[in-house]
Design a protein around this motif. Sequence first.
Motif, PDB file in Angstrom:
ATOM      1  N   VAL A 177      13.901 -53.865  15.826  1.00  9.08           N
ATOM      2  CA  VAL A 177      15.182 -54.456  15.450  1.00  9.08           C
ATOM      3  C   VAL A 177      15.694 -53.836  14.148  1.00  9.08           C
ATOM      4  N   ALA A 178      14.784 -53.420  13.288  1.00 10.85           N
ATOM      5  CA  ALA A 178      15.174 -52.814  12.011  1.00 10.85           C
ATOM      6  C   ALA A 178      15.808 -51.440  12.190  1.00 10.85           C
ATOM      7  N   LEU A 228       2.178 -60.187  18.942  1.00 15.72           N
ATOM      8  CA  LEU A 228       1.391 -58.963  18.819  1.00 15.72           C
ATOM      9  C   LEU A 228       2.135 -57.887  18.049  1.00 15.72           C
ATOM     10  N   THR A 229       1.450 -57.312  17.064  1.00 15.16           N
ATOM     11  CA  THR A 229       1.991 -56.154  16.363  1.00 15.16           C
ATOM     12  C   THR A 229       1.371 -54.868  16.876  1.00 15.16           C
ATOM     13  N   LYS A 232      10.072 -67.513  14.039  1.00 14.24           N
ATOM     14  CA  LYS A 232       8.926 -67.449  14.940  1.00 14.24           C
ATOM     15  C   LYS A 232       8.336 -66.046  14.884  1.00 14.24           C
ATOM     16  N   PRO A 233       7.127 -65.857  15.362  1.00 12.87           N
ATOM     17  CA  PRO A 233       6.511 -64.533  15.323  1.00 12.87           C
ATOM     18  C   PRO A 233       7.317 -63.505  16.112  1.00 12.87           C
ATOM     19  N   GLU A 234       7.500 -62.338  15.536  1.00  6.17           N
ATOM     20  CA  GLU A 234       8.200 -61.246  16.201  1.00  6.17           C
ATOM     21  C   GLU A 234       7.490 -59.940  15.867  1.00  6.17           C
ATOM     22  N   ALA A 275       0.198 -62.492   8.530  1.00  7.44           N
ATOM     23  CA  ALA A 275      -0.817 -62.699   9.565  1.00  7.44           C
ATOM     24  C   ALA A 275      -0.242 -63.070  10.916  1.00  7.44           C
ATOM     25  N   ASP A 276       0.851 -63.843  10.947  1.00  5.72           N
ATOM     26  CA  ASP A 276       1.388 -64.269  12.239  1.00  5.72           C
ATOM     27  C   ASP A 276       2.733 -63.622  12.575  1.00  5.72           C
ATOM     28  N   ALA A 277       3.078 -62.554  11.874  1.00  3.66           N
ATOM     29  CA  ALA A 277       4.297 -61.774  12.147  1.00  3.66           C
ATOM     30  C   ALA A 277       5.574 -62.602  11.995  1.00  3.66           C
ATOM     31  N   THR A 278       5.539 -63.607  11.113  1.00  2.00           N
ATOM     32  CA  THR A 278       6.752 -64.386  10.829  1.00  2.00           C
ATOM     33  C   THR A 278       7.400 -63.919   9.525  1.00  2.00           C
TER      34      THR A 278
END
Length: 580
Positions: free
Chosen positions: A203-204, A521-522, A195-197, A112-115
């Motif tokens: 990066v992958a 944000l995703t 942290k959220p990313e 949910a929070d991109a962590t």
Amino acid sequence: MLRQSQTSHRVAAVAVSLVLAGGAAACGPKDAADRSGAAPGAAGGAPQKGGTLTVLNSEPQSDFDPARLYTSGGGNVPSLVFRTLTTRNREDGAAGTKVVPDLATDTGRPNADATEWTYTLKDGLAYEDGTPITTADIKYGIERSFAAELSGGAPYLRDWLVGGESYEGPYKDGGKGLDSILVPDAKTIVFKLRKPEGEFPFVATQTQFAPVPKAKDTGVKYEEHPLSSGPYKVVKNENDGEHLTLERNEKWDPKTDEERKAYPDRIDVRSGLDAAVINQRLSTSSGADAAAITTDTNLGPAELAQIGDSAEKNELAGRVGTGHFGYVNYLAFNPKVAPFDNPKVRQAISYAINRTSVVNAAGGSALAEPATTFLPEQKAFGHTPYDHFPAGKAGDPAKAKELLKEAGFPDGLSITLTHSTAQNRQTSPEVATAVQQALAAAGITVKLEGLENNAFNEKRWDAKNTPGFFLSRWGADWPSGGPFLAPIFDGRQIVTNGTNYNHAQLNDPAVNAEIDEIAKLTDLAEAAKRWGALDKKIGEQALDVPLFHPVYKRLVGKDVKNVVISDWTGVLDISQVSVK
């Protein structure tokens, strides 16, 4: 290049120099929808498998180990051998700025929070020796990139992964791994972040995400024969990448790889060549050079003048590909140094700049595109047009003098501009002289301080000794506003005892907070809008003066087909090229 930790300081200068090897920049179409770089006059006919592709480069493809490679360096030869969880979309222009699946079935599934990001591997993946690729291999490949003896790659995971800041790799502490990388089974891998990313899928794409089986790891010698997961395998690596020979990896299954075409049977990479020699050989296109390309050498102003610009009338012009890479060349201020602590002085200089003369110094209107924004003129970066200090094409010395008077300098002032002595048309003496002459018209006397390139880079990134006024440049590791704005303007990334990229030492809580909010944000389209708005807001402070956004002009051999140049890399995509 985004730099977030002190461990990446050496990488910065290396990556920058590799990205800009050859140095020439070129302006492309003004219409953002027409930014394809394909060379229209390259050999016609449908691309076919077979033949040998020759690569003629200035910089050696050194440190050919996925842990040590930096994605933006060395062209894109590594992507032929090393597959990663995600990769760039291999299409022309703006379509090529998208991230797509590679070894993984998708670009990642965030919580949910991109962590936390989860990936699943495709079926049928194998190395050149036929053994299956597993998520344990990807985890190990990432972990070995933390080892000091294998340093040189992108620094993000050290900052992003939980525990990454203190991890020293699997060669210490009895082979201990990173607890923040989980492999519940052979096809699933989970990353836990500090942290959220929202941009983790970008990066992958880095080579650190290439799988390396622990049983085949030979440490610093792995580069001599890395195990291929891509369409080609290394059969020869001489003089640390000076001569690299790749041949087909028969275990690569094209059904698992929608991005790499892998047309040639063999790829012969020759490096350490003079730029003029490379362009002459490509121009003449005799023998094996007819099926040759370069991934790091640009055409210069004199060469472009000889070639001309009509592909219909000139076969050679038809073999020139134009590429747009996310880069900005700018004048940087250090507000900690007088008189640049006075906003009106910075504004005066912004008005005084003659971008026409700067463009001419960078090679002329065919080789540089004037800029008034920090972000490049590409949608993926979130480019939002603005010109807070409109100087027109030739500068506005009258407005500059008015602001200087308000700043307490009615009779003008004297300042020093620091620049590199390297002839790279980026931070060169020619560009510095153009700035000097423009400011003279506004009553500003500029003394030029030219430094050898390494000394220049060391000084401009030193927080304790950053010049008050200097030429600089910045490029992104992936097409987003994040790698542009965060390292330059995030106050929490100020480094006082090492290399510091926040030249203005800006530490604005509102800017820092907005960077954090965008990182969550995703939805990359929404993130791009927010980056653009932030760029415009920061621009009001006149902490820098954007000068131009460079692109590239590169020649291909007469038998080269299927030239694809995306706005992600700005250079020809070697995985798409055919020579038959």
